[in-house]
Every structure is written in C-alpha cells, then in structure tokens.
Design a protein around this motif. Sequence first.
Motif, PDB file in Angstrom:
ATOM      1  N   GLU A  74      14.729 -12.655  22.397  1.00  0.00           N
ATOM      2  CA  GLU A  74      15.142 -11.564  21.501  1.00  0.00           C
ATOM      3  C   GLU A  74      14.037 -11.152  20.525  1.00  0.00           C
ATOM      4  O   GLU A  74      13.935  -9.998  20.158  1.00  0.00           O
ATOM      5  CB  GLU A  74      16.400 -11.983  20.742  1.00  0.00           C
ATOM      6  N   ILE A  79      19.494  -7.651  18.850  1.00  0.00           N
ATOM      7  CA  ILE A  79      20.393  -6.618  19.352  1.00  0.00           C
ATOM      8  C   ILE A  79      21.312  -6.119  18.232  1.00  0.00           C
ATOM      9  O   ILE A  79      21.563  -4.914  18.123  1.00  0.00           O
ATOM     10  CB  ILE A  79      21.191  -7.143  20.568  1.00  0.00           C
ATOM     11  N   TYR A  80      21.801  -7.024  17.400  1.00  0.00           N
ATOM     12  CA  TYR A  80      22.653  -6.634  16.262  1.00  0.00           C
ATOM     13  C   TYR A  80      22.040  -7.180  14.988  1.00  0.00           C
ATOM     14  O   TYR A  80      21.369  -8.211  15.026  1.00  0.00           O
ATOM     15  CB  TYR A  80      24.068  -7.225  16.402  1.00  0.00           C
ATOM     16  N   GLU A 168      21.333  -3.184  26.487  1.00  0.00           N
ATOM     17  CA  GLU A 168      20.381  -3.826  25.571  1.00  0.00           C
ATOM     18  C   GLU A 168      20.156  -5.280  25.954  1.00  0.00           C
ATOM     19  O   GLU A 168      19.198  -5.891  25.501  1.00  0.00           O
ATOM     20  CB  GLU A 168      20.922  -3.757  24.142  1.00  0.00           C
ATOM     21  N   GLY A 171      16.875  -6.758  26.679  1.00  0.00           N
ATOM     22  CA  GLY A 171      15.959  -7.152  25.595  1.00  0.00           C
ATOM     23  C   GLY A 171      15.727  -8.662  25.581  1.00  0.00           C
ATOM     24  O   GLY A 171      14.741  -9.139  25.014  1.00  0.00           O
ATOM     25  N   ARG A 172      16.623  -9.406  26.191  1.00  0.00           N
ATOM     26  CA  ARG A 172      16.484 -10.869  26.217  1.00  0.00           C
ATOM     27  C   ARG A 172      15.362 -11.340  27.145  1.00  0.00           C
ATOM     28  O   ARG A 172      14.987 -12.513  27.131  1.00  0.00           O
ATOM     29  CB  ARG A 172      17.795 -11.527  26.613  1.00  0.00           C
ATOM     30  N   TYR A 190      12.827  -1.185  25.216  1.00  0.00           N
ATOM     31  CA  TYR A 190      13.946  -1.277  24.290  1.00  0.00           C
ATOM     32  C   TYR A 190      15.215  -1.710  25.015  1.00  0.00           C
ATOM     33  O   TYR A 190      15.891  -2.649  24.608  1.00  0.00           O
ATOM     34  CB  TYR A 190      14.152   0.079  23.584  1.00  0.00           C
ATOM     35  N   CYS A 191      15.534  -1.042  26.118  1.00  0.00           N
ATOM     36  CA  CYS A 191      16.884  -1.145  26.670  1.00  0.00           C
ATOM     37  C   CYS A 191      16.841  -0.854  28.167  1.00  0.00           C
ATOM     38  O   CYS A 191      15.919  -0.179  28.640  1.00  0.00           O
ATOM     39  CB  CYS A 191      17.728  -0.076  25.957  1.00  0.00           C
TER      40      CYS A 191
END
Length: 223
Positions: A74, A79-80, A168, A171-172, A190-191
């Motif tokens: 990440e 992500i959040y 998303e 992204g990992r 990004y995604c």
Amino acid sequence: MDVDTALKTRISTRVFRPDPLPENVVREILDVARWAPSGGNVQPWKVIAVSGAERQAVIDLAQTTLAANPRGEEGDRPIYPADLWEPHRSWRFKVGEDMYALLGIPREDKAARFGHLARNFRFFDAPVGLFFVIDRRMGHGQWAHLGMFMQSIALAAEARGVASCMQEAWGRVRETLAKHFALPETEMIYCGMALGYADTDAKVNSLRSDRASVDEFATFKGF
Ligand SMILES: Cc1cc2nc3c(=O)[nH]c(=O)nc-3n(C[C@H](O)[C@H](O)[C@H](O)COP(=O)(O)O)c2cc1C
C-alpha cells in the motif's frame, strides 16, 4: 442509452462471463472517454489495457506477490484515510456487509471473505483489465480529473453493454506492477478496472449500493 440511464445502471460488477472483449471495443470506449474534462486540459492520465497472456501474467504476478506479503504494497497512498469518520465509515461498512450477505459469507468466515477479496486480483474473471497511471508530480486536482476520466470510461462501457468494476485493490501490488510495466520513477499506477460482460446470474451482481439523498450532501442557497 442516455446519460441518466448509464449513470443509474452502472454498478460495480464482481462476476464476469469469460466472453472476450475485443480490442476494438476497448479502443472505442477509450476514444469516447478521452473527451472527459481536466483542468487546463492537462489530461493527467495514461491507461495500460491488458488481455490474453498479458492479463494472465499480471494475475500471476499479483498472486506471487500477495502470497509472499498478503498485506500488499500500500505504501504512501493508502486506499482509505486512517480512522475513516462518519458518515463515510458507516457507508463503507454497509456496502461491504450488503455484498457479503449476497455472497452468503458471514462476518466470522474470514477465509471466505479474504477469498472474495482475492478475486480482485483476477479482475473478477473479466477478460480485460485497465490500469490507470498518473504522474506522481500531479496534485490533488489532477487526481480528481483522473477520476472523471475513469467514470467516463465506465459510462461509455455501460452504454455498450460492457460492465466494469473499478479496482483500487491493485494498489496493493503497485510497486510490482510498476516494475513489470517498466514505468519511470515519476509514474505510478493508481487503480485498476475490470471490463467485460456481466454474469447476470451471479447474485453479487445484483448489489445496488445506497446513496445519500441530495439533501444530505447539497446545500441550496439563493434559489
Ligand atoms: C476508484 C474506485 C476504486 C474501487 N476499487 C474497488 C476494488 O478494488 N474492489 C471492489 O470490489 N470494488 C471497488 N470499487 C467499487 C466500490 O466499492 C463501489 O463503487 C461502491 O461500493 C458503490 O457501488 P457501485 O459501484 O456498485 O455503485 C471501487 C470504486 C471506485 C470508485
């Protein structure tokens, strides 16, 4: 299909049929979506579309990377936000619980929930995956404009009967993908986005997520 219909019928599709999505259809969708606006018309996006053997290579790479490090990469772009606050926290929780209810996976069954999440890294079996690349030097405005471009793709796809799921989750494995695609230091993925034909028999594809009403998010002044 008119814009209102496309906006209302597009959903995040999480089971795709294996039917291929030809390059010309993907090109057509991107050709329409490139008319999305961006501040100063800087068009701060690049797209890598994968299908066939290249799609499989990316899937294999993600499996290997996540097997070695299940939490993923990440990095500095979570992500959040940490400790998501209300009402966003509850909205996030509810859509997740609604999805797992349709899948018949209870909260205690962590392995099954993890198994569903892992399907992200197979594009939910969609035949085509898109990756959205942005230059790390771009600011928050350009990130918003990339989002407009992505939604334009989803709507152009929807109008052609092509289903999508923004992802998303990819992204990992951001660093691994960057190496795989030989991105310059300045660029990052990004995604992702899964694209293909929805399996309409799959229960999870009937998930219709909630939205706040207009009065919950809009203030009208001077009307
Ligand atoms: C930028 C973005 C990234 C997303 N990433 C994922 C993802 O990795 N996996 C997933 O299953 N859904 C993902 N979603 C789907 C959201 O969960 C979904 O849009 C939201 O719950 C609203 O549901 P709807 O798209 O069906 O209207 C993403 C959505 C957006 C806009």
